[in-house]
Scaffold this motif. Structure first.
Motif, mmCIF file in Angstrom:
data_model
loop_
_atom_site.group_PDB
_atom_site.id
_atom_site.type_symbol
_atom_site.label_atom_id
_atom_site.label_comp_id
_atom_site.label_asym_id
_atom_site.label_seq_id
_atom_site.Cartn_x
_atom_site.Cartn_y
_atom_site.Cartn_z
ATOM 1 N N LEU A 192 -36.423 27.255 37.530
ATOM 2 C CA LEU A 192 -36.307 28.160 38.769
ATOM 3 C C LEU A 192 -35.448 29.210 38.204
ATOM 4 O O LEU A 192 -35.611 30.534 38.273
ATOM 5 C CB LEU A 192 -35.525 27.445 40.106
ATOM 6 N N VAL A 207 -41.418 29.391 42.119
ATOM 7 C CA VAL A 207 -41.378 27.976 42.979
ATOM 8 C C VAL A 207 -42.147 26.930 42.414
ATOM 9 O O VAL A 207 -41.971 25.717 42.508
ATOM 10 C CB VAL A 207 -41.839 28.499 44.430
ATOM 11 N N ALA A 230 -40.844 25.165 39.569
ATOM 12 C CA ALA A 230 -39.847 24.266 39.845
ATOM 13 C C ALA A 230 -40.225 22.947 40.740
ATOM 14 O O ALA A 230 -39.799 21.949 40.601
ATOM 15 C CB ALA A 230 -38.806 25.097 40.724
ATOM 16 N N THR A 231 -41.068 23.201 41.482
ATOM 17 C CA THR A 231 -41.724 22.046 42.277
ATOM 18 C C THR A 231 -42.387 21.180 41.281
ATOM 19 O O THR A 231 -42.399 19.708 41.354
ATOM 20 C CB THR A 231 -42.779 22.695 43.392
#
Lengths: 237, 108
Positions: free
Chosen positions: A63, A80, A83-84
């Motif tokens: 992130l 996003v 990071a996910t």
């Protein structure tokens, strides 16, 4: 049931167990993260938000890498998604942990924000040996203490960034993988854990050919599934 | 909302979804259920891969530490852990100390 200690004692035991090696290993890693956030030009509230709400170092680093002002390949969507994917292990970890947190009742949802590697690894070693009524209180005590340490260390890192040179931050970041290596060394005597750990190490090279954000989960799925299937075959024989 | 803040907010929601999905799916299952055993194996293998990659092929600032220093850190930590009968904190200190010492010896 009357022989069980009251939940508050289980809470305190969880807190006490968090305030040793887990606190140090987590604390120094989040300290290094706080310093990196400041170097990237983001403020303390952002650093605290990333540590306490994302609360998984691989995802936090991705992130930061993509969301920082002036990032080479920045942008909200890659940040996003990256990071996910990097923290997608939370899903199997939550699956593995859920049965130890009190079954189908609503109370297990209290654990929701705290499911991350350090509390998970400690819980998977500890919870099977605790009476059922003590498991969730123990976990919440351990997890809340770890979470607060992560926040405090992030703030300290952000404040101390000008005094930490890159060599010191690199050494601090190594505390995290080293701590998990030690935990796993302790688990090697258990055959299912031993199979999964060895398979994970053997599958790690697969991570190098996968897109960076997916690499960890890819290696984990490959190694973990192989270990599970081998264990089923041996158990069923 | 600034882009870094929006990214943080959406990432935080995605993390809640990952954790929540796991609790939702598995809360009613028993620990011995094969699905739980599989998820446990995947989690452990992921953690093992994370450690292997951090030592052998790290990214970011950890990559500035030479490989011999990373290997020395891991070896000293594990050796300390074995000799000290599983005491985590001193083993952690030994490992980090060895990493810093070898890095300095190599002129890093």
């Amino acid at each position: 049931m009357s022989r069980l200690p009251p939940p508050s004692r289980s809470h305190r035991r969880g807190v006490a167990e968090a305030l040793g090696a887990p606190a140090i290993a987590m604390g120094v890693t989040f300290l290094a993260f706080g310093a990196a956030v400041r170097e990237a030009g983001l403020a303390l509230p952002w650093a605290l938000g990333a540590s306490l709400l994302v609360y998984g170092m691989a995802g936090q680093l991705v992130l930061l890498q993509f969301a920082a002002p002036g990032a080479a390949h920045g942008g909200v969507v890659p940040a996003v998604l990256g990071a996910t994917a990097a923290n997608a292990r939370f899903l199997p970890m939550a699956v593995a942990l859920a049965p130890w947190l009190g079954g189908a009742g609503w109370r297990r949802w209290l654990a929701l924000p705290f499911i991350a590697i350090t509390p998970w690894a400690a819980a998977m070693r500890r919870l099977p040996f605790l009476p059922a009524a003590e498991r969730l209180p123990w976990f919440l005590g351990f997890a809340l203490a770890s979470w607060l340490i992560a926040g405090a260390a992030t703030a300290a890192g952000h404040l101390l960034a000008p005094h930490l040179d890159p060599a010191a931050r690199a050494a601090l970041l190594f505390a995290n993988p080293l701590y998990f290596a030690l935990l796993m060394a302790g688990d090697l005597r258990l055959p299912p854990a031993r199979r999964a750990i060895l398979a994970g190490v053997l599958a790690a090279p697969a991570a190098l050919v996968l897109p960076a954000a997916w690499s960890l989960l890819g290696a984990g799925l490959l190694g973990g599934t192989a270990a599970f299937l081998i264990g089923r075959r041996r158990g069923g024989a | 909302m600034a882009a870094p803040d929006l990214a943080l907010l959406l990432a935080a929601l995605a993390m809640l979804a990952l954790r929540g999905a796991g609790l939702l799916v598995a809360g009613a299952l028993r620990p011995e259920h094969p699905f739980i055993a599989w998820a446990t194996a995947v989690s452990q293998a992921t953690l093992a891969a994370f450690v292997a990659l951090a030592v052998l092929a790290p990214v970011g600032i950890l990559a500035t530490v030479p490989l011999p220093a990373r290997l020395a850190g891991l070896a000293a930590g594990l050796l300390g852990f074995a000799l000290l009968r599983g005491r985590l904190l001193p083993a952690l200190g030994l490992g980090l100390g060895a990493l810093v010492a070898v890095r300095l010896a190599l002129g890093g």
